[in-house]
Design an enzyme around this catalytic site. Structure first.
Site, PDB file in Angstrom:
ATOM      1  N   HIS A  99     131.550-107.111   2.001  1.00  0.00           N
ATOM      2  CA  HIS A  99     131.718-105.710   1.613  1.00  0.00           C
ATOM      3  C   HIS A  99     131.102-105.553   0.219  1.00  0.00           C
ATOM      4  O   HIS A  99     131.017-106.518  -0.545  1.00  0.00           O
ATOM      5  CB  HIS A  99     133.190-105.317   1.510  1.00  0.00           C
ATOM      6  CG  HIS A  99     134.016-105.570   2.728  1.00  0.00           C
ATOM      7  ND1 HIS A  99     134.470-106.833   3.066  1.00  0.00           N
ATOM      8  CD2 HIS A  99     134.503-104.727   3.677  1.00  0.00           C
ATOM      9  CE1 HIS A  99     135.189-106.747   4.173  1.00  0.00           C
ATOM     10  NE2 HIS A  99     135.227-105.486   4.566  1.00  0.00           N
ATOM     11  N   ASP A 102     133.169-106.886  -2.597  1.00  0.00           N
ATOM     12  CA  ASP A 102     133.354-108.338  -2.621  1.00  0.00           C
ATOM     13  C   ASP A 102     132.395-108.986  -3.605  1.00  0.00           C
ATOM     14  O   ASP A 102     132.745-109.966  -4.270  1.00  0.00           O
ATOM     15  CB  ASP A 102     133.103-108.961  -1.242  1.00  0.00           C
ATOM     16  CG  ASP A 102     133.995-108.414  -0.159  1.00  0.00           C
ATOM     17  OD1 ASP A 102     135.128-108.010  -0.483  1.00  0.00           O
ATOM     18  OD2 ASP A 102     133.565-108.401   1.010  1.00  0.00           O
ATOM     19  N   GLU A 266     136.983-108.196  16.780  1.00  0.00           N
ATOM     20  CA  GLU A 266     137.813-109.200  16.113  1.00  0.00           C
ATOM     21  C   GLU A 266     138.981-109.594  17.003  1.00  0.00           C
ATOM     22  O   GLU A 266     139.682-108.742  17.550  1.00  0.00           O
ATOM     23  CB  GLU A 266     138.334-108.675  14.778  1.00  0.00           C
ATOM     24  CG  GLU A 266     139.209-109.694  14.060  1.00  0.00           C
ATOM     25  CD  GLU A 266     139.622-109.256  12.672  1.00  0.00           C
ATOM     26  OE1 GLU A 266     140.790-109.536  12.300  1.00  0.00           O
ATOM     27  OE2 GLU A 266     138.804-108.642  11.957  1.00  0.00           O
ATOM     28  N   ASP A 294     134.094-111.026  15.037  1.00  0.00           N
ATOM     29  CA  ASP A 294     134.846-111.578  13.915  1.00  0.00           C
ATOM     30  C   ASP A 294     135.788-112.621  14.485  1.00  0.00           C
ATOM     31  O   ASP A 294     136.762-112.291  15.180  1.00  0.00           O
ATOM     32  CB  ASP A 294     135.616-110.481  13.184  1.00  0.00           C
ATOM     33  CG  ASP A 294     134.806-109.851  12.061  1.00  0.00           C
ATOM     34  OD1 ASP A 294     133.608-110.170  11.946  1.00  0.00           O
ATOM     35  OD2 ASP A 294     135.366-109.052  11.287  1.00  0.00           O
ATOM     36  N   ASP A 307     144.821-113.011  10.420  1.00  0.00           N
ATOM     37  CA  ASP A 307     143.478-113.547  10.132  1.00  0.00           C
ATOM     38  C   ASP A 307     143.481-115.068   9.975  1.00  0.00           C
ATOM     39  O   ASP A 307     142.968-115.608   8.986  1.00  0.00           O
ATOM     40  CB  ASP A 307     142.902-112.898   8.861  1.00  0.00           C
ATOM     41  CG  ASP A 307     142.397-111.492   9.104  1.00  0.00           C
ATOM     42  OD1 ASP A 307     142.196-111.128  10.267  1.00  0.00           O
ATOM     43  OD2 ASP A 307     142.204-110.754   8.121  1.00  0.00           O
TER      44      ASP A 307
END
Length: 441
Positions: A99, A102, A266, A294, A307
């Site tokens: 991103h 980031d 994801e 993802d 995650d």
């Protein structure tokens, strides 16, 4: 300066190896079918979890030991780039994702934010000239800053819509400059909490307008990467508009956007939507919309996006089955949108985690390839639906049957006999193939 000086380049040593810093199943040069593992899997490191994540949660402060965190501001951003490309090289990984926030801190103004991004993108571009690691995708963070409290493209505030558009415009320019294979849109704040204060029609219309503008600008600057929508049902927003693949597909079809987008799916988002990972992949695949993945997993006992690094071999096998059936991911890849657990706070844990994920998908690839080559499920499915290849079933499929003809057929039937779905038998076969691959030396 080196940030992982106690870590050597991670090599393939095979299943018998006891070295925790070696691949046991992922051999990038090994051919599986007509491609190497590296070509099939197209692994990617997520910049946010790996280099900016600090381990903080709602109940505790950050605790990750990261050598680059001794810096701050733009010096920290530069140190992260240095650490990232050292990590990429030692892991021998082909792609990374980020991103905008980031890689560079936001400034006091949008112009200052642009300046910070330009400095870091210059640095990344220089590193990429001598690195095998390329940019799988980038995106704009349209969810963290308080300005996005009511959404970005779906905000009730037109100034926020404009600000979000400016960030995506810059993101697309960065994508073109760095040669990104894709550009991702994830609408974490695109949704609502209550209908009592929401104009849903306007919000959806505006979201479509926003995406059409993005398509137009990509054409204007000559960015030819694939646009990806990443579905997620909730977290942080109660009712997110891109709930799952089916919901987002309906949106794209409604607003004439289907030809410009595919899906970045994801695993943990599928879990939150009440689906399996392979379900979401299948829905995208059969509609020609499977773009990228993802790669992570969720905790079935918890109701949020954990995650975790993917280590469930059933999940990786069934995911790779769908990906191989899709003919691969094209310009997409397997991005590890995954974070080490808070208790795994030392730098080397980043390597252990990625090795685990890469080995798990390597196993999944080999098992899925064998299942497809041997037509294990295909033969059963073809036999199960055989009634649609002849007689009245064939007429249904070919569109020559109507209710009159179907009623006439039904009236002459006796008691209908169905056949077992054999789920347990098929799961046993899946186990057999999985164990055979894992046992091979």
């Amino acid at each position: 300066m080196p940030y992982f000086d106690n870590i050597s380049t991670i090599a393939y040593e095979g299943p018998a190896s006891k070295n925790p810093l070696a691949f046991k199943f992922y051999n990038p040069e090994e051919k599986v079918g007509d491609k190497t593992m590296e070509e099939h899997l197209r692994f990617s490191v997520a910049y946010w979890h790996t280099f900016t994540g600090d381990g903080s949660d709602p109940f505790g402060a950050g605790n990750m030991i990261r050598p680059w965190n001794k810096y701050s501001g733009m010096d920290l951003a530069k140190a992260r780039v240095e650490a990232a490309f050292e990590f990429f090289e030692k892991l021998n990984i082909p792609f990374f994702c980020f991103h905008d926030v980031d890689i560079a801190p936001e400034g006091e103004t949008l112009k200052e934010t642009y300046k910070n991004l330009d400095i870091i993108v210059d640095m990344i571009e220089e590193y990429m000239k001598t690195s095998k690691t390329k940019l799988l995708w980038n995106t704009a963070n349209l969810f963290t800053h308080p300005r996005f409290v009511h959404g970005a493209a779906t905000s009730c505030n037109a100034d926020v819509f404009a600000y979000a558009a400016a960030k995506v415009k810059k993101g697309l320019e960065i994508a073109k400059r760095l040669g990104a294979e894709n550009y991702v849109f994830w609408g974490g704040r695109e949704g609502y909490e209550t209908l009592l204060n929401t104009d849903m029609k306007l919000e959806l219309d505006n979201l479509a307008r926003f995406l059409h503008m993005a398509v137009d600008y990509a054409k204007e600057i000559g960015f030819d990467g694939q646009f990806l929508i990443e579905p997620k049902p909730k977290e942080p927003t109660k009712h997110q508009y891109d709930f799952d693949v089916a919901t987002a597909l309906a949106f794209l079809q409604t607003y004439g956007l289907k030809d410009y987008f595919k899906f970045n799916i994801e695993a943990n988002h599928a879990t939150l939507a009440g689906h399996t990972f392979e379900h979401e992949l299948r829905v995208a695949r059969i509609h020609g919309m499977l773009g990228s993945v993802d790669a992570n997993q969720g905790d079935m006992l918890l109701g949020w996006d954990t995650d975790e690094f993917p280590t469930d071999l059933y999940s990786t096998t069934l995911a790779m089955y769908e990906i191989l059936k899709n003919g691969g991911l094209g310009r997409g890849g397997l991005n590890f949108d995954a974070k080490v657990r808070r208790g795994s706070f030392e730098p080397e844990d980043l390597f252990y985690a990625h090795i685990a994920g890469m080995d798990s998908f390597a196993v999944g690839l080999k098992v899925a390839h064998r299942l497809i080559e041997d037509r294990v499920f295909d033969e059963f499915i073809e036999e199960r639906y055989k009634s649609y290849t002849e007689g009245i079933g064939r007429e249904i499929v070919e569109g020559t049957a109507d209710f009159h003809k179907l009623e006439a057929h039904a009236l002459q039937l006796g008691e209908i006999q169905n056949q077992s779905g054999r789920q347990e038998r098929l799961k046993t076969l899946l186990n057999q193939y999985l164990l055979e691959v894992c046992a091979a030396r």
